[in-house]
Design a protein around this motif. Structure first.
Motif, PDB file in Angstrom:
ATOM      1  N   VAL A 141       0.970  -0.783  -0.561  1.00 23.52           N
ATOM      2  CA  VAL A 141      -0.262   0.015   0.369  1.00 23.52           C
ATOM      3  C   VAL A 141       0.363   1.161  -0.049  1.00 23.52           C
ATOM      4  CG1 VAL A 141      -1.795  -1.270   1.242  1.00 23.52           C
ATOM      5  CG2 VAL A 141       0.027   0.243   2.655  1.00 23.52           C
ATOM      6  N   ASP A 142       0.772   2.599  -0.462  1.00 26.59           N
ATOM      7  CA  ASP A 142       0.949   3.464  -0.527  1.00 26.59           C
ATOM      8  C   ASP A 142       2.047   3.889   1.047  1.00 26.59           C
ATOM      9  OD1 ASP A 142       0.817   3.546  -2.995  1.00 26.59           O
ATOM     10  OD2 ASP A 142      -1.082   5.213  -2.768  1.00 26.59           O
ATOM     11  N   GLU A 143       0.979   3.541   1.941  1.00 26.47           N
ATOM     12  CA  GLU A 143       1.537   4.297   3.076  1.00 26.47           C
ATOM     13  C   GLU A 143       3.006   3.539   3.546  1.00 26.47           C
ATOM     14  OE1 GLU A 143      -2.620   5.392   2.909  1.00 26.47           O
ATOM     15  OE2 GLU A 143      -1.953   3.568   2.040  1.00 26.47           O
ATOM     16  N   ALA A 144       2.585   1.971   2.565  1.00 25.28           N
ATOM     17  CA  ALA A 144       4.040   1.415   3.163  1.00 25.28           C
ATOM     18  C   ALA A 144       5.149   1.268   2.740  1.00 25.28           C
ATOM     19  CB  ALA A 144       3.806   0.175   3.725  1.00 25.28           C
ATOM     20  N   LYS A 145       5.223   2.291   1.277  1.00 27.33           N
ATOM     21  CA  LYS A 145       6.811   2.344   0.699  1.00 27.33           C
ATOM     22  C   LYS A 145       7.604   3.207   1.471  1.00 27.33           C
ATOM     23  CE  LYS A 145       3.661   1.587  -3.686  1.00 27.33           C
ATOM     24  NZ  LYS A 145       3.556   2.157  -4.927  1.00 27.33           N
ATOM     25  N   GLY A 146       7.440   4.023   2.156  1.00 28.71           N
ATOM     26  CA  GLY A 146       7.825   4.971   2.988  1.00 28.71           C
ATOM     27  C   GLY A 146       8.637   4.293   4.028  1.00 28.71           C
ATOM     28  N   LEU A 147       8.639   2.705   3.870  1.00 26.27           N
ATOM     29  CA  LEU A 147       9.336   1.779   5.057  1.00 26.27           C
ATOM     30  C   LEU A 147       8.944   2.192   6.741  1.00 26.27           C
ATOM     31  CD1 LEU A 147      11.700   0.480   3.397  1.00 26.27           C
ATOM     32  CD2 LEU A 147       9.568  -0.540   2.723  1.00 26.27           C
ATOM     33  N   ALA A 148       8.185   3.475   6.538  1.00 28.12           N
ATOM     34  CA  ALA A 148       8.191   3.723   8.348  1.00 28.12           C
ATOM     35  C   ALA A 148       8.841   3.169   9.574  1.00 28.12           C
ATOM     36  CB  ALA A 148       6.626   4.132   8.855  1.00 28.12           C
ATOM     37  N   ASP A 149       8.270   1.204   8.792  1.00 29.54           N
ATOM     38  CA  ASP A 149       9.209   0.663  10.323  1.00 29.54           C
ATOM     39  C   ASP A 149      10.426  -0.093  10.510  1.00 29.54           C
ATOM     40  OD1 ASP A 149       6.187   0.583  11.355  1.00 29.54           O
ATOM     41  OD2 ASP A 149       5.167  -0.762  10.106  1.00 29.54           O
ATOM     42  N   THR A 150      11.192   0.941   9.459  1.00 30.40           N
ATOM     43  CA  THR A 150      12.762   0.430   9.599  1.00 30.40           C
ATOM     44  C   THR A 150      12.906   0.692  11.098  1.00 30.40           C
ATOM     45  OG1 THR A 150      12.584   0.397   7.497  1.00 30.40           O
ATOM     46  CG2 THR A 150      14.511   0.584   8.138  1.00 30.40           C
ATOM     47  N   ASP A 151      14.198   0.532  11.315  1.00 29.22           N
ATOM     48  CA  ASP A 151      14.658   0.166  12.379  1.00 29.22           C
ATOM     49  C   ASP A 151      16.552   1.339  12.257  1.00 29.22           C
ATOM     50  OD1 ASP A 151      13.584  -1.666  13.348  1.00 29.22           O
ATOM     51  OD2 ASP A 151      15.304  -2.630  14.607  1.00 29.22           O
ATOM     52  N   TRP A 152      16.056   2.263  11.777  1.00 32.75           N
ATOM     53  CA  TRP A 152      16.959   3.114  10.918  1.00 32.75           C
ATOM     54  C   TRP A 152      17.934   3.689  11.585  1.00 32.75           C
ATOM     55  CZ3 TRP A 152      15.046   4.160   6.092  1.00 32.75           C
ATOM     56  CH2 TRP A 152      13.437   4.117   5.815  1.00 32.75           C
ATOM     57  N   HIS A 153      18.862   4.064  10.865  1.00 44.61           N
ATOM     58  CA  HIS A 153      20.270   4.310  10.998  1.00 44.61           C
ATOM     59  C   HIS A 153      20.841   3.905  12.272  1.00 44.61           C
ATOM     60  CE1 HIS A 153      19.071   7.489   8.402  1.00 44.61           C
ATOM     61  NE2 HIS A 153      18.168   7.702   9.650  1.00 44.61           N
ATOM     62  N   ILE A 154      20.507   2.127  12.701  1.00 43.84           N
ATOM     63  CA  ILE A 154      21.098   1.367  13.434  1.00 43.84           C
ATOM     64  C   ILE A 154      22.658   1.367  13.194  1.00 43.84           C
ATOM     65  CG2 ILE A 154      21.565  -0.887  13.892  1.00 43.84           C
ATOM     66  CD1 ILE A 154      19.134   1.092  15.732  1.00 43.84           C
ATOM     67  N   PRO A 155      23.002   0.817  11.652  1.00 46.68           N
ATOM     68  CA  PRO A 155      24.773   0.777  11.613  1.00 46.68           C
ATOM     69  C   PRO A 155      25.288   1.207  11.647  1.00 46.68           C
ATOM     70  CG  PRO A 155      23.225  -0.352   9.559  1.00 46.68           C
ATOM     71  CD  PRO A 155      22.079   0.692  10.464  1.00 46.68           C
ATOM     72  N   ARG A 156      24.767   2.698  11.337  1.00 51.77           N
ATOM     73  CA  ARG A 156      25.591   4.561  12.014  1.00 51.77           C
ATOM     74  C   ARG A 156      25.923   4.390  13.210  1.00 51.77           C
ATOM     75  NH1 ARG A 156      23.811   9.929   9.000  1.00 51.77           N
ATOM     76  NH2 ARG A 156      25.240  11.799  10.335  1.00 51.77           N
ATOM     77  N   GLY A 204      -1.551  -1.162  13.126  1.00 55.36           N
ATOM     78  CA  GLY A 204      -2.157  -2.354  12.172  1.00 55.36           C
ATOM     79  C   GLY A 204      -3.335  -2.323  11.205  1.00 55.36           C
ATOM     80  N   ARG A 205      -2.808  -1.255  10.373  1.00 59.74           N
ATOM     81  CA  ARG A 205      -2.748  -0.675   9.294  1.00 59.74           C
ATOM     82  C   ARG A 205      -2.623  -1.724   8.134  1.00 59.74           C
ATOM     83  NH1 ARG A 205      -1.896   4.961   7.324  1.00 59.74           N
ATOM     84  NH2 ARG A 205       0.194   4.535   8.005  1.00 59.74           N
ATOM     85  N   PRO A 206      -3.436  -2.598   6.911  1.00 60.48           N
ATOM     86  CA  PRO A 206      -3.058  -3.481   5.958  1.00 60.48           C
ATOM     87  C   PRO A 206      -1.617  -3.047   5.036  1.00 60.48           C
ATOM     88  CG  PRO A 206      -5.230  -3.280   5.756  1.00 60.48           C
ATOM     89  CD  PRO A 206      -4.779  -1.892   6.628  1.00 60.48           C
TER      90      PRO A 206
END
Length: 267
Positions: free
Chosen positions: A34-49, A98-100
């Protein structure tokens, strides 16, 4: 599928696992989001950095390249649930709110997902297990740090604001109790930060499966509130003004982890 992980071998008995910083997607999965998922919001951002000091400590580092939307490396291969409360599974079908995750009829096929298990999940866990075995053979023990982060407010998953540092030891089963107390003590001494030991996040599959203190393998998960080092809204910018002090606390925790191991095992 290629380039599924990166691994660097260290010189001390510590392995830092990073199962969720990846942003790579498969064509089949990306097409169905879905469009709302394409930004990958649930990523553990910047952890290697955030953990870029790991090589200075001499730690081994294992990091995944594919998104958790493809397959969640911190879930068991049989997809048995780890929490009684709301959560996501081995093959996530929903966003954290909780959204699909997928458009109707666009969920990856069973065959496609079996490929993700074989070509993404299995190599990561094989590398993790092999490095822990190497560390234990060389040093007589192994220390595993599972590095995560998450938005500080996700009402679907937990009430209120998450503490800054969420230490998980599977309710004391994945590492020696005195080790967990020392790590919590580092957080308690960090002015301006909150922490909890075995709160909402007690450790996922990696902590629970590989932590075997009776066999001298001690595993700890850190679930870090993302507001301590980045902007939690898209485009999820890294904030050095926040990250610097937070990274210093994490480094003290890892130095304490290593010091405890040397005192416990004499090497």
């Amino acid at each position: 599928m290629d380039n599924v992980l990166s691994f660097s071998r260290g010189r001390v008995p510590l392995l830092i696992s990073m199962p969720h910083p990846g942003t790579r997607l498969t064509p089949a999965l990306e097409a169905g989001l879905v469009d709302e998922a394409k930004g990958l919001a649930d990523t553990d951002w910047h952890i290697p950095r955030l953990y870029d000091f790991a090589s200075e400590l001499g730690a081994s580092v294992l990091a995944a390249h594919y998104s958790r939307y493809v397959i969640d490396l911190n879930r068991p291969a049989d997809d048995q649930p780890l929490y009684a409360t709301a959560t996501t599974g081995l093959y996530p079908d929903t966003l954290f709110d909780g959204r699909p995750l997928f458009r109707a009829g666009q969920t990856p096929s069973a065959e496609e997902r079996a490929r993700y298990l074989a070509e993404v999940w299995t190599p990561y866990h094989r590398s993790l297990a092999e490095e822990l075995a190497r560390l234990r053979a060389e040093f007589g023990y192994a220390l595993l740090w599972d590095a995560h982060s998450i938005r500080s407010n996700i009402p679907h998953l937990f009430d209120g604001r998450l503490p800054d540092f969420n230490i998980g030891t599977f309710a004391g089963a994945s590492c020696a109790p005195e080790l967990a107390e020392r790590l919590a003590g580092v957080c308690a001494d960090a002015v301006g930060y909150s922490h909890v030991l075995n709160g909402r996040f007690k450790g996922g599959f990696i902590t629970r499966h590989y932590g075997r203190p009776q066999q001298d393998v001690h595993a700890v998960q850190l679930e870090l509130a993302q507001c301590t080092y980045m902007n939690e809204a898209a485009p999820f910018a890294y904030r050095e003004d926040l990250a610097g002090p937070t990274r210093a606390v994490i480094r003290r925790m890892l130095e304490t982890f290593l010091e405890w191991g040397r005192q416990r095992y004499g090497r």
